[in-house]
Design a protein around this motif. Structure first.
Motif, PDB file in Angstrom:
ATOM      1  N   LYS A  95       9.260  -7.619  41.245  1.00 41.83           N
ATOM      2  CA  LYS A  95      10.374  -7.996  41.913  1.00 41.83           C
ATOM      3  C   LYS A  95       9.538  -8.618  43.230  1.00 41.83           C
ATOM      4  CE  LYS A  95      14.875  -6.872  43.143  1.00 41.83           C
ATOM      5  NZ  LYS A  95      15.976  -6.416  42.763  1.00 41.83           N
ATOM      6  N   ASP A 117      16.554 -11.156  39.778  1.00 45.00           N
ATOM      7  CA  ASP A 117      17.258 -10.216  38.796  1.00 45.00           C
ATOM      8  C   ASP A 117      17.571 -10.924  37.420  1.00 45.00           C
ATOM      9  OD1 ASP A 117      17.218  -8.357  40.557  1.00 45.00           O
ATOM     10  OD2 ASP A 117      19.138  -8.597  41.183  1.00 45.00           O
ATOM     11  N   GLY A 121      15.999 -10.134  33.820  1.00 45.71           N
ATOM     12  CA  GLY A 121      17.042  -9.736  32.828  1.00 45.71           C
ATOM     13  C   GLY A 121      16.567 -10.539  31.456  1.00 45.71           C
ATOM     14  N   THR A 126      14.013  -5.378  33.467  1.00 48.00           N
ATOM     15  CA  THR A 126      14.975  -5.093  34.603  1.00 48.00           C
ATOM     16  C   THR A 126      14.474  -3.484  34.861  1.00 48.00           C
ATOM     17  OG1 THR A 126      16.450  -6.442  33.897  1.00 48.00           O
ATOM     18  CG2 THR A 126      17.115  -4.835  35.534  1.00 48.00           C
ATOM     19  N   GLU A 129      11.354  -3.418  37.294  1.00 46.18           N
ATOM     20  CA  GLU A 129      11.273  -4.207  38.193  1.00 46.18           C
ATOM     21  C   GLU A 129      10.781  -3.609  39.469  1.00 46.18           C
ATOM     22  OE1 GLU A 129      15.160  -5.619  38.763  1.00 46.18           O
ATOM     23  OE2 GLU A 129      15.784  -3.816  40.041  1.00 46.18           O
TER      24      GLU A 129
END
Ligand SMILES: Nc1ncnc2c1ncn2[C@@H]1O[C@H](COP(=O)(O)OP(=O)(O)OP(=O)(O)O)[C@@H](O)[C@H]1O
Ligand SMILES: [Mg+2]
Lengths: 310, 297
Positions: A95, A117, A121, A126, A129
């Motif tokens: 992230k 995101d 994904g 995810t 992250e």
């Protein structure tokens, strides 16, 4: 403006050894172009010159008309790139690392989280992250790298063997991602000819740093595949030997091999029978044929082209 | 993904800020920062224990000595004795592989092929290293100060304040130098090692040889310039040039009449600052120039 990538007499020497020599290639418009060639052909080297990772020895690499060496920032303004297998600062999370790229590429603050995101994904990361990248496997890192190309809505995407190190599902996911990129210019090197056939409309082939051919896949296949090709025919039910025998007796058919219970691999001579003619004949058997996929055409073309230059 | 274009060009300053923040985050979470922290805490602990237990004269002054002299002795012996080491280690730890690491660890492949100038990456990383090592230096200074205030309450000599500023300027120059080194080498460990060896040994040897043996002022040496950090803490700022006859130093034993002179140079404050600033600029230019040309192969 239509996106473009152009190499003009692009040359790179390592020592006195020319790795890319006098490459001229102009790709324009929104499409996917496969970049093929044997190991050491100069694909990565070419892409590195397009992304400012290395300089040119002579000639120039232009993106949207801007010389990368003169103004990388402007040239790559609407570009996303993935060259070889980058590493990410080990103590950052996916992230954070993607957040850094969003800032550098000017993704508006309000959109950053959504984009990150979404991208994570797409590569099924995810759940990771918020873990530090340092502990990731090679393939997991590469998934994050692939995600990094999806952040900024670029016009041009340069990918150097994006599915390196990915598991079979990962490879197929990357294929889907590339296919879904849509209105962009994608320039992708790959050794996976099936992948290229599936997602690209055109191919450029190089060997020994020289361009052999740049054309649509159909043209390359029909010109260089030795007047033949292979199709993979799928059936709704198990195919019996009778059907197989019937197909192998059709004019122009060279051989029929059983790929599995429901698939036959038919190789044919396109001078004798056209692809559509073959399709109609097989459909005419009423043996339950449900799919008809052009198979190894690109591989045949590749093999004949690369052999010719050695 | 929609077709809406989001290619607002980002200014170089904003990009530098981005690189600085994420690199600082990376430094702050890495083991190296804590190793450096442990080093200064260890040094500080040793100093605290030694002073508290043995009460050495060099730190606490002779009985009857004016307090203004004794307090300088305290800061000179403790802070002055170790601050160079702290600066050098910080510069080497945070700068020594800042650029070479991008090549060796392949993190540059993630960062460089983006719409950002290489110089922005360089400057951003440099600022992150400066922030990280300034924190280390400040912690060391704070502990020194706490100790100093314990033994000499309410008495912080202005020389210590200046010495801190000079040490920080030295840090700025040293980081510029280690960054240039990290652009020169492709291997992280080599560039860190070379930085430490150079700053810790080579320059001091050059200083000594140049001033004592050859008799030339070592104005070209960064450690010579950094001498102002400790010079300022002396009761009498040392003279620019000191000449000592070896014969007389040995007690007039030179019956042969041969004269050995040892010259010692001390940079004046303006001169020292000038040397450090010139080092900062020259090394920044060299480092940037090297990084711009370095290839990811
Ligand atoms: N730093 C270097 N010094 C000398 N030669 C190099 C250097 N980097 C690459 N080469 C040479 O350049 C040639 C092209 O390499 P490049 O990585 O571009 O090939 P490629 O087409 O990407 O191959 P692959 O399919 O294996 O990825 C190779 O022969 C390689 O040996
Ligand atoms: Mg390659």
């Amino acid at each position: 403006m239509t996106p473009s990538i152009e190499a003009v007499q692009l040359t790179k020497n390592f020592g006195s050894f020319p790795t890319v020599s006098g490459l001229n290639l102009k790709i324009q418009g929104t499409k996917c172009v496969g970049f093929l060639g044997p190991n050491g052909a100069g694909k990565t080297t070419t892409m590195k010159m397009f992304t400012g990772l290395i300089g040119t020895s002579s000639g120039s690499a232009l993106i949207n008309g801007v010389d990368v060496e003169k103004d990388k920032k402007a040239a790559l303004a609407s570009c996303a790139t993935l060259i070889e297998t980058p590493e990410i600062y080990a103590s950052l999370t996916p992230k954070e690392a993607l957040g850094m790229l969003c800032e550098i590429r000017g993704v508006p603050r309000s959109e950053r989280n959504k984009r990150i995101d979404e991208a994570l994904g797409r590569v099924k990361m995810t759940e990771w992250e918020k873990k530090k990248v340092g502990s990731f496997s090679k393939g997991m890192k590469q998934r994050v790298n692939v995600a990094s190309t999806l952040l900024s809505d670029p016009e041009i995407i340069i990918l150097d063997e994006p599915s390196t190190g990915l598991d079979p599902r990962g490879m197929s996911e990357v294929r889907d991602i590339v296919r879904s990129l849509g209105d962009r210019l994608v320039f992708m090197s790959s050794h996976l000819l099936a992948e290229v056939t599936e997602v690209c409309q055109e191919v450029a082939m190089i060997d020994h740093g020289k361009l052999l051919v740049y054309d649509s896949i159909e043209n390359v296949t029909s010109k260089f595949a030795g007047g033949g090709g292979t199709v993979e025919v799928g059936f709704a039910r198990e195919v019996d030997d009778q059907v197989r025998a019937k197909i192998s007796r059709m004019p122009g058919v060279k051989s029929v091999a059983k790929s599995n219970d429901r698939h036959l691999s038919v190789s044919f001579d396109s001078k004798v029978v056209s692809l559509d003619g073959l399709f109609e004949s097989i459909a005419g058997l009423k043996a339950g044929a449900v799919s008809f996929e052009q198979g190894k055409g690109l591989e045949d073309a590749y093999l004949s082209l690369i052999k010719e230059t050695l | 993904m929609s077709g809406s274009q989001t290619k607002a060009r980002v200014g170089t300053l904003a990009q530098i800020g981005t690189i600085t923040r994420y690199n600082f985050l990376n430094y702050f979470r890495a083991r190296r920062f804590y190793v450096m922290l442990a080093i200064i805490l260890l040094i500080s602990l040793l100093l605290t224990v030694v002073v508290g237990y043995y009460r050495p004269v060099s730190f606490l002054g002779l009985p009857g000595e004016p307090v203004s002299t004794a307090v300088l002795g305290f800061y000179g012996a403790g802070w002055g004795g170790f601050v160079s080491l702290v600066v050098i280690l910080s510069a080497a730890f945070f700068g020594g592989d800042a650029i070479s690491g991008e090549f060796q660890n392949r993190t540059g492949y993630f960062l460089v092929p983006n719409p950002i100038r290489r110089s922005a990456i360089y400057v951003g990383k440099w600022l992150a290293a400066l922030v990280a090592s300034t924190i280390i230096l400040a912690i060391f200074a704070a502990i020194t100060l706490a100790n100093g205030l314990y033994y000499f309450p309410g008495n912080v000599p202005w020389q210590f304040e200046q010495s801190f500023v000079f040490a920080w300027v030295y840090l700025v120059a040293a980081l510029s130098l280690t960054f240039a080194f990290s652009s020169l080498f492709k291997s992280s460990s080599i560039s860190i090692l070379m930085s430490v060896i150079l700053l810790l040994f080579v320059f001091s040897v050059v200083d000594t040889v140049s001033s004592a043996v050859v008799g030339i002022e070592p104005w070209f040496s960064i450690t010579y310039g950094a001498g102002i950090i400790t010079s300022i803490l002396m009761v009498q700022y040392p003279p620019h040039l000191q000449t000592q006859s070896l014969g007389s130093a040995l007690g007039g034993a030179n019956r042969t009449g041969a004269r050995f002179e040892i010259t010692t140079y001390n940079a004046t404050v303006p001169e020292g600052l000038e040397i450090l600033v010139v080092y900062f600029i020259v090394m920044a230019v060299i480092g940037l120039w090297l990084f711009e040309r370095k290839e990811f192969t």
